[in-house]
Design an enzyme around this catalytic site. Structure first.
Site, PDB file in Angstrom:
ATOM      1  N   SER A 162      64.469  38.488  40.030  1.00  0.00           N
ATOM      2  CA  SER A 162      65.427  38.675  40.778  1.00  0.00           C
ATOM      3  C   SER A 162      66.428  39.828  40.337  1.00  0.00           C
ATOM      4  CB  SER A 162      66.145  37.350  41.151  1.00  0.00           C
ATOM      5  OG  SER A 162      66.754  36.845  39.900  1.00  0.00           O
TER       6      SER A 162
ATOM      7  N   ASP B  41      76.732  34.092  42.300  1.00  0.00           N
ATOM      8  CA  ASP B  41      76.126  32.753  42.719  1.00  0.00           C
ATOM      9  C   ASP B  41      75.910  31.738  41.768  1.00  0.00           C
ATOM     10  OD1 ASP B  41      74.066  33.646  42.000  1.00  0.00           O
ATOM     11  OD2 ASP B  41      72.714  33.881  43.464  1.00  0.00           O
TER      12      ASP B  41
ATOM     13  N   HIS C 234      73.161  34.978  39.426  1.00  0.00           N
ATOM     14  CA  HIS C 234      73.125  36.434  39.821  1.00  0.00           C
ATOM     15  C   HIS C 234      74.543  37.100  39.484  1.00  0.00           C
ATOM     16  CE1 HIS C 234      69.656  34.612  41.727  1.00  0.00           C
ATOM     17  NE2 HIS C 234      69.063  35.444  40.875  1.00  0.00           N
TER      18      HIS C 234
END
Ligand SMILES: *[C@@H]1O[C@H](CO)[C@@H](O)[C@H](O)[C@H]1NC(C)=O
Ligand SMILES: *[C@@H]1O[C@H](CO)[C@@H](O)[C@H](O)[C@H]1NC(C)=O
Ligand SMILES: *[C@@H]1O[C@H](CO)[C@@H](O)[C@H](O)[C@H]1NC(C)=O
Ligand SMILES: *[C@@H]1O[C@H](CO)[C@@H](O)[C@H](O)[C@H]1NC(C)=O
Length: 383
Positions: free
Chosen positions: A37, A344, A347
Site C-alpha cells: 500500500s 488513517d 498510512h
C-alpha cells in the site's frame, strides 16, 4: 591552510554518480514498481472491482486531496512513489491491473506499477501454515513478479529489446515485507514470535531482485521499513504499561527496533548482491531515517497536531478505533490533513510522504538517482 584531499571513497562515489547517470536527461525511460500500500497507485482497487469486493480505503476521504480523487491510493493524496516519479521528471505510474486496459498498454512504456495494497513479500502458501492469513490480497511479491513477466511481451519486442527496456528502467522494489509482520503483530503475536520471519522475508526480496538483475535490471531502489513503532495503529493496539516508549517521540521502542532489525538484514543482503553485480546500481532507500525527523520534530515540518495521532479515524488517544475505520461512515476526518503525519493510523498523509521523499533525495545514497529538481542531474550531494 589545510590542503584539500578528496577521500578515495568520495572520488569513487562521484564516479558511480556519473556512470549511474548514463541515460541522458532524467536517466530512466521508465519506472517499474513492486510493493504494497505504500506504493499501490490503484491495483487493489481494480482487483476489488473485478472480484466485486469492497475495501474502506477506496471510499472518501481517501484521495480527497488527489487531483482525480479516489484512485485506490492509501492516503489523502500522493504517495512517495508519486513524488519520486515527479522528482525524476516522469509521469505518475499507472497500475498494472486495469479492467479494460485496451490501448493503455502503450502507457506502460514509461512505467508500470505492480504494487498491491495489503500484499506480503511471502506467498500465502508460506504464511498460511504459520497461521498468518492475509485478508486483503494474495498478490504477493511472487505474483507481482509473475505479472511483470506476463506483461513484458506487450511492452517490449524481443529478448534483447526487453533487456534493454528493463536496463533503462528504474526498479522500485518495495516497500514490501511490512505486511508480513503487520498481520501477525496486529493480531497479537509478539515480536519474538515474528522475528524468525524476517530472514524469510528478506530472502524473498533478494530473490526477486536477483531475478530482475538476471533479466537485465541495472538500477534498483529498495526501500526498508518505516519506524512502525510510531504508527498510530500499533500505538493503539500495543498500548500497555509494560511497553517502553521513546521519551522524545512517544514511539514504541520494541517495534522500532524490530523495523531496524529488518532494515539492517536487508542492507546486509543488498550489499552482498551489490558485490556480486558491480555493474548494477542497488540503492537502499532508508525510509526509516527519512521518516524519523518528522517524529522527532513534527512542529518543524508543520505537523501542528503532533506526529502520532491519525487524521482520519475515531475516538481514542491516537484517533484509531476499530469501530470507526477511515473510509467508513462512522469515521471522522480532520480539517487539515497537512498538519497530521498519520492519515488513517497505518498510512501517512500526503504531506508526510512529500517530506519523506524530499528527505530521501537529500540523503547521500539516494541522491545518485537522476533527480531533475537538483541542478546538475544527480550531482548535488549532501552528506
Ligand atoms: C484525471 O482525469 C482526467 C480525465 O479522466 C485524465 O485525463 C487525467 O489523466 C487524470 N489525471 C491523473 C493524474 O490521473
Ligand atoms: C487467497 O487464496 C486462497 C487459496 O489459497 C483463497 O481461498 C482466498 O480466497 C484468497 N484470498 C484472497 C483475498 O483473494
Ligand atoms: C528486437 O527488437 C528491436 C526493437 O524493435 C529490433 O531493433 C531488433 O532488430 C529485434 N531483434 C531481433 C533479434 O529480432
Ligand atoms: C472506541 O470508541 C468507543 C466509542 O465510540 C469507545 O468506547 C472505545 O473506548 C474506543 N476505543 C479506543 C481504543 O479508544
Amino acid at each position: 591552510m589545510p590542503s584539500i584531499s578528496i577521500p578515495t571513497s568520495f572520488a569513487g562515489f562521484l564516479l558511480i554518480l556519473i556512470t549511474r547517470c548514463s541515460y541522458a536527461n532524467g536517466c530512466y525511460t521508465s519506472i517499474i514498481s513492486f510493493g504494497d500500500s505504500l506504493a499501490d497507485t490503484g491495483n487493489l482497487k481494480q482487483l476489488a472491482i473485478i472480484s466485486n469486493r469492497v475495501f474502506s480505503v477506496f471510499s472518501p476521504p481517501y484521495g480527497q486531496n488527489f487531483i482525480n480523487q479516489s484512485t485506490g491510493r492509501c492516503s489523502n493524496g500522493r504517495l512517495i512513489i508519486d513524488f519520486i516519479a515527479e522528482n525524476l521528471g516522469m509521469p505518475l505510474i499507472p497500475p498494472f491491473v486495469q479492467e479494460n486496459r485496451g490501448n493503455d498498454v502503450l502507457a506502460f512504456t514509461q512505467g508500470v506499477n505492480y504494487a498491491v495494497a495489503g500484499a506480503t513479500a511471502l506467498d500465502p502458501s508460506v504464511l498460511e501454515p504459520m497461521g498468518i492469513v492475509n485478508p486483503m490480497t494474495n498478490a504477493s511479491l511472487g505474483v507481482q513478479l509473475a505479472w511483470f513477466k506476463q506483461s513484458l511481451p506487450s511492452i517490449c519486442n524481443n529478448d534483447s529489446d526487453c533487456r534493454d527496456f528493463i536496463g533503462r528502467s528504474l526498479i522500485l522494489m518495495g516497500e514490501i515485507g511490512g505486511n508480513d509482520y503487520n498481520y501477525p503483530i496486529l493480531e497479537g503475536k509478539s515480536t519474538q514470535e515474528v522475528e524468525p520471519f524476517v530472514p524469510l522475508v528478506i530472502d524473498s526480496i533478494i530473490s526477486a531482485i536477483t531475478e530482475l538483475i538476471e533479466m537485465g535490471a541495472k538500477s534498483l531502489v529498495v526501500p526498508g521499513n518505516f519506524p512502525i513503532g510510531c504508527s498510530a495503529s500499533y500505538l493503539t493496539v500495543c498500548n500497555s504499561e509494560n511497553e517502553e516508549y521513546d521519551p522524545i517521540t512517544g514511539c514504541l521502542v520494541r517495534l522500532n527496533r524490530f523495523a531496524e532489525y529488518h532494515n539492517k538484514l536487508l542492507q546486509t543482503k543488498l550489499n552482498q548482491v551489490q558485490e556480486v553485480h558491480p555493474d548494477v546500481s542497488i540503492i537502499y532507500a532508508d525510509y526509516y531515517n527519512a521518516a524519523m525527523p518528522i517524529y522527532r520534530f513534527p512542529y518543524k515540518f508543520g505537523f501542528t497536531n503532533g506526529a502520532l495521532k491519525a487524521c482520519c479515524g475515531g475516538e481514542g488517544r491516537y484517533n484509531v478505533n476499530s469501530s470507526m475505520v477511515c473510509g467508513e461512515a462512522s469515521a471522522t476526518v480532520c480539517d487539515e490533513p497537512n498538519t497530521y503525519v498519520s492519515w488513517d493510523g497505518i498510512h501517512l498523509t500526503e504531506a508526510a510522504y512529500r517530506i519523506i521523499a524530499n528527505n530521501l533525495f537529500s540523503m547521500s545514497h539516494f541522491n545518485s538517482l537522476c533527480s531533475t529538481s537538483t541542478s546538475g542531474v544527480g550531482l548535488s550531494i549532501s552528506m
